[in-house]
Design a protein around this motif. Structure first.
Motif, PDB file in Angstrom:
ATOM      1  N   THR A  64       0.825  -1.207   0.000  1.00  0.00           N
ATOM      2  CA  THR A  64       0.000   0.000   0.000  1.00  0.00           C
ATOM      3  C   THR A  64       0.857   1.255   0.000  1.00  0.00           C
ATOM      4  N   SER A 111      -9.743   5.474   4.843  1.00  0.00           N
ATOM      5  CA  SER A 111      -8.931   4.274   5.063  1.00  0.00           C
ATOM      6  C   SER A 111      -8.253   4.317   6.427  1.00  0.00           C
ATOM      7  N   ILE A 165     -10.765   8.874  -0.036  1.00  0.00           N
ATOM      8  CA  ILE A 165     -10.507   7.473   0.291  1.00  0.00           C
ATOM      9  C   ILE A 165      -9.385   7.365   1.322  1.00  0.00           C
ATOM     10  N   ILE A 225     -13.665  -0.639   2.774  1.00  0.00           N
ATOM     11  CA  ILE A 225     -12.932   0.373   2.009  1.00  0.00           C
ATOM     12  C   ILE A 225     -13.023   0.086   0.517  1.00  0.00           C
ATOM     13  N   SER A 226     -13.145  -1.199   0.142  1.00  0.00           N
ATOM     14  CA  SER A 226     -13.324  -1.545  -1.276  1.00  0.00           C
ATOM     15  C   SER A 226     -14.674  -1.042  -1.777  1.00  0.00           C
ATOM     16  N   TYR A 266      -0.967  12.025  -0.651  1.00  0.00           N
ATOM     17  CA  TYR A 266      -0.566  10.639  -0.917  1.00  0.00           C
ATOM     18  C   TYR A 266       0.819  10.338  -0.357  1.00  0.00           C
ATOM     19  N   TRP A 310      -3.729   0.940  -9.413  1.00  0.00           N
ATOM     20  CA  TRP A 310      -4.528   0.531  -8.259  1.00  0.00           C
ATOM     21  C   TRP A 310      -5.171  -0.838  -8.484  1.00  0.00           C
ATOM     22  N   VAL A 345     -16.894   5.595  -4.980  1.00  0.00           N
ATOM     23  CA  VAL A 345     -16.276   6.845  -5.431  1.00  0.00           C
ATOM     24  C   VAL A 345     -16.054   6.811  -6.940  1.00  0.00           C
ATOM     25  N   VAL A 346     -15.577   5.677  -7.448  1.00  0.00           N
ATOM     26  CA  VAL A 346     -15.363   5.538  -8.894  1.00  0.00           C
ATOM     27  C   VAL A 346     -16.671   5.755  -9.647  1.00  0.00           C
ATOM     28  N   SER A 375     -14.473   2.710  -2.144  1.00  0.00           N
ATOM     29  CA  SER A 375     -13.666   3.081  -3.309  1.00  0.00           C
ATOM     30  C   SER A 375     -14.435   2.870  -4.608  1.00  0.00           C
ATOM     31  N   PHE A 377     -11.726  11.249  -4.978  1.00  0.00           N
ATOM     32  CA  PHE A 377     -10.852  10.089  -4.801  1.00  0.00           C
ATOM     33  C   PHE A 377      -9.963  10.263  -3.568  1.00  0.00           C
TER      34      PHE A 377
END
Length: 202
Positions: free
Chosen positions: A38, A135, A131, A107-108, A179, A64, A114-115, A111, A128
């Motif tokens: 990660t 997380s 996330i 979290i999947s 990030y 990703w 969000v997509v 995500s 995005f």
């Protein structure tokens, strides 16, 4: 069944429960795997946003996707290795396995949502970035449960650090360094308790 036999059975069950409660956690290698993977993926995302990579940010989705596939494969391989060693049988292991599995599912789901939101309803791309703090809230919950079960201060500190980092990240949703902070943060909140657990098992 005689009273003496019943008492023996009760004592045996109590002994097994105590051994399971005090046994070191067996999923530490999986934690280390996901932490490193990660962190590398978040570092790649940061480098791409910052212009240090030779490809456009539009292609980061492939990164990703590869991350998810590699993570899943690694989890299966390490999980089978743990099973061969006789691990993951205590009640603590089962609870933590379910906790991290539900975190992963949660979290999947977020995500994927969000997509869908970004590409179907045309919500801004910065969504995005949300996330990341979400997380870390999940990391905080999972680390908190680990702290209760394993009774070690490292997991407690990791849980606190997870929540603090989530708050910091909420102030950086339009900052590319989000990030980079996340890449470092994952190592800070996941590696110490995982490595401690691995050392305890040895």
């Amino acid at each position: 069944m005689s009273t003496e036999k019943m008492q023996e059975d009760i004592n045996w069950i109590k002994q097994m429960a105590e051994e399971g409660r005090d046994a070191p956690l067996s999923g530490s290698s999986i934690g280390v795997w996901w932490a490193i993977l990660t962190s590398l993926m978040m570092l790649l995302h940061w480098a791409t946003l910052s212009g240090y990579m030779p490809f456009a940010i539009q292609y980061i989705g492939l990164g990703w996707l590869s991350y998810a596939v590699l993570g899943f494969i690694g989890t299966i391989v390490l999980g089978k290795k743990i099973q061969r060693k006789g691990g993951a049988r205590s009640i603590n292991d089962r609870v933590l396995s379910a906790t991290w599995a539900m975190f992963g599912a949660g979290i999947s789901t977020f995500s994927i949502g969000v997509v869908i939101a970004v590409f179907v309803t045309e919500i801004p791309y910065w969504l995005f970035n949300v996330i990341m703090p979400v997380s870390f809230i999940g990391y905080g919950i999972a680390n908190g449960i680990t702290a209760v079960l394993s009774k070690n201060k490292i997991s407690t500190l990791s849980a606190i650090a997870s929540f603090v980092l989530a708050l910091i990240m909420m102030t950086m949703l339009n900052n590319v360094n989000l990030y980079l902070i996340a890449a470092i943060g994952v190592l800070v909140v996941i590696l110490p308790p995982s490595l401690l657990s691995e050392k305890t098992r040895k």
